[in-house]
Design an enzyme around this catalytic site. Structure first.
Site, PDB file in Angstrom:
ATOM      1  N   ASP A  88       0.819  -1.220   0.000  1.00 15.64           N
ATOM      2  CA  ASP A  88       0.000   0.000   0.000  1.00 15.64           C
ATOM      3  C   ASP A  88       0.850   1.267   0.000  1.00 15.64           C
ATOM      4  OD1 ASP A  88       0.598   0.755   2.802  1.00 15.64           O
ATOM      5  OD2 ASP A  88      -0.635  -0.978   3.318  1.00 15.64           O
ATOM      6  N   ASP A 140       8.629 -13.471  -3.854  1.00 17.02           N
ATOM      7  CA  ASP A 140       8.290 -14.039  -2.551  1.00 17.02           C
ATOM      8  C   ASP A 140       9.338 -13.603  -1.534  1.00 17.02           C
ATOM      9  OD1 ASP A 140       6.993 -16.150  -0.743  1.00 17.02           O
ATOM     10  OD2 ASP A 140       9.082 -16.801  -0.806  1.00 17.02           O
ATOM     11  N   ASP A 158       6.185  -6.263   6.879  1.00 16.62           N
ATOM     12  CA  ASP A 158       4.792  -5.792   6.916  1.00 16.62           C
ATOM     13  C   ASP A 158       3.908  -6.904   6.375  1.00 16.62           C
ATOM     14  OD1 ASP A 158       2.505  -4.284   7.046  1.00 16.62           O
ATOM     15  OD2 ASP A 158       2.980  -3.033   5.310  1.00 16.62           O
ATOM     16  N   PRO A 165      -1.008 -16.313   1.635  1.00 13.42           N
ATOM     17  CA  PRO A 165       0.314 -15.895   1.155  1.00 13.42           C
ATOM     18  C   PRO A 165       1.244 -15.423   2.260  1.00 13.42           C
ATOM     19  CG  PRO A 165      -1.428 -14.961  -0.216  1.00 13.42           C
ATOM     20  CD  PRO A 165      -2.102 -15.583   0.971  1.00 13.42           C
TER      21      PRO A 165
END
Length: 286
Positions: A88, A140, A158, A165
């Site tokens: 984000d 990943d 975070d 996931p």
């Protein structure tokens, strides 16, 4: 999802929270997760992944200030920062406020999160994606920390909750990889859920991190969006002194950095490491 309905979080089976949906801005299933952003009169724009609230405009500043300024000011001279997740952009936004940081690498597994947050959560990233110190890696997190040749002074995980996931970011393989690419005296922090309701998560992280770091602990912050209210953050380093710096030292660094925060200050920094007795007892019982 229809507008003017109730969106119910699915994190807990026996209790939970709901938000009135005033307007759905975005809803899509990517290759990795179900993403939705909707507007709520009380909390502004709300983002959820796989039925779990991740962030809201109303209180995101608490979470992001505490996950960035606590380790960065405790370290004192961090030059290279790694963010795992954080699509984000708000974690990146807070790190960019530290002008002495030279490189910021963000590893996000889902490119879709980054692209739609740039459009629908502009207040979160506040243009930070365009900072010249920033590099985005779509990968990943476990793979990255175990393969990269870069090293970092602060690593911020975070991560989502340890389901779907995000589950791999609570494994020994991830923690070992973080230790591998952390510079001597570096600091690793990670969100660890609301301890009162998710105590096993914190205990599991403490047990695993203790295999790789000499000083492992937690700090906390009150964040209304996360059901239960008191969010716990894992802390791991080999420099035992960093967790116990005086508020005067932190205040001097805070002032030198020229920061102005809405939640974080030097007193909050020191107080955040004071943990409830039930957590001390649970850790001692391991």
């Amino acid at each position: 999802m229809a507008e003017n309905t109730m969106w119910h979080e699915t994190l807990h089976d026996q209790f939970g929270q709901y938000f009135a949906v005033d307007n759905v801005l975005y809803h899509e299933k990517t290759d990795h997760q179900d993403l939705i952003i909707f507007e709520n009169a009380a909390f502004g724009r709300v983002m959820a992944l796989d039925g779990v609230v991740q962030t809201t405009e109303r209180d995101e500043f608490i979470y992001h200030e505490m996950m960035t300024h606590v380790p960065l000011l405790a370290h004192g001279h961090a030059k290279h920062v790694l963010i795992i997740g954080g699509g984000d952009g708000a974690m990146l936004r807070e790190v960019t406020r530290h002008k002495n940081v030279e490189t910021i690498t963000m590893v996000e597994i889902d490119a879709g999160v980054v692209s739609f947050c740039r459009q629908y959560l502009p207040n979160h990233n506040a243009g930070s994606y365009d900072d010249p110190r920033f590099t985005l890696v779509i990968d990943d997190g476990v793979n990255f920390v175990n393969q990269t040749h870069q090293t970092f002074d602060v690593i911020i995980s975070d991560c989502t909750d340890p389901i779907g996931p995000g589950e791999s970011l609570f494994t020994s393989a991830f923690y070992e990889g973080c230790k591998r690419c952390l510079n001597p005296g570096g600091i690793f922090v990670a969100q660890n859920g609301v301890c009162f309701l998710q105590q096993d998560e914190a205990l599991d992280s403490h047990r695993k991190l203790s295999h790789y770091f000499s000083d492992v602990g937690f700090y906390q912050a009150a964040i209304p969006t996360y059901y239960g209210g008191i969010m716990t953050f894992a802390w791991a380093t080999d420099n035992d002194a960093l967790r116990h710096l005086s508020s005067e030292i932190i205040q001097a660094r805070f002032h030198a950095a020229g920061l102005k925060c809405r939640y974080y200050n030097s007193a909050i920094h020191a107080a955040a490491f004071a943990l409830p007795q039930y957590l001390h007892d649970a850790l001692s019982a391991q």
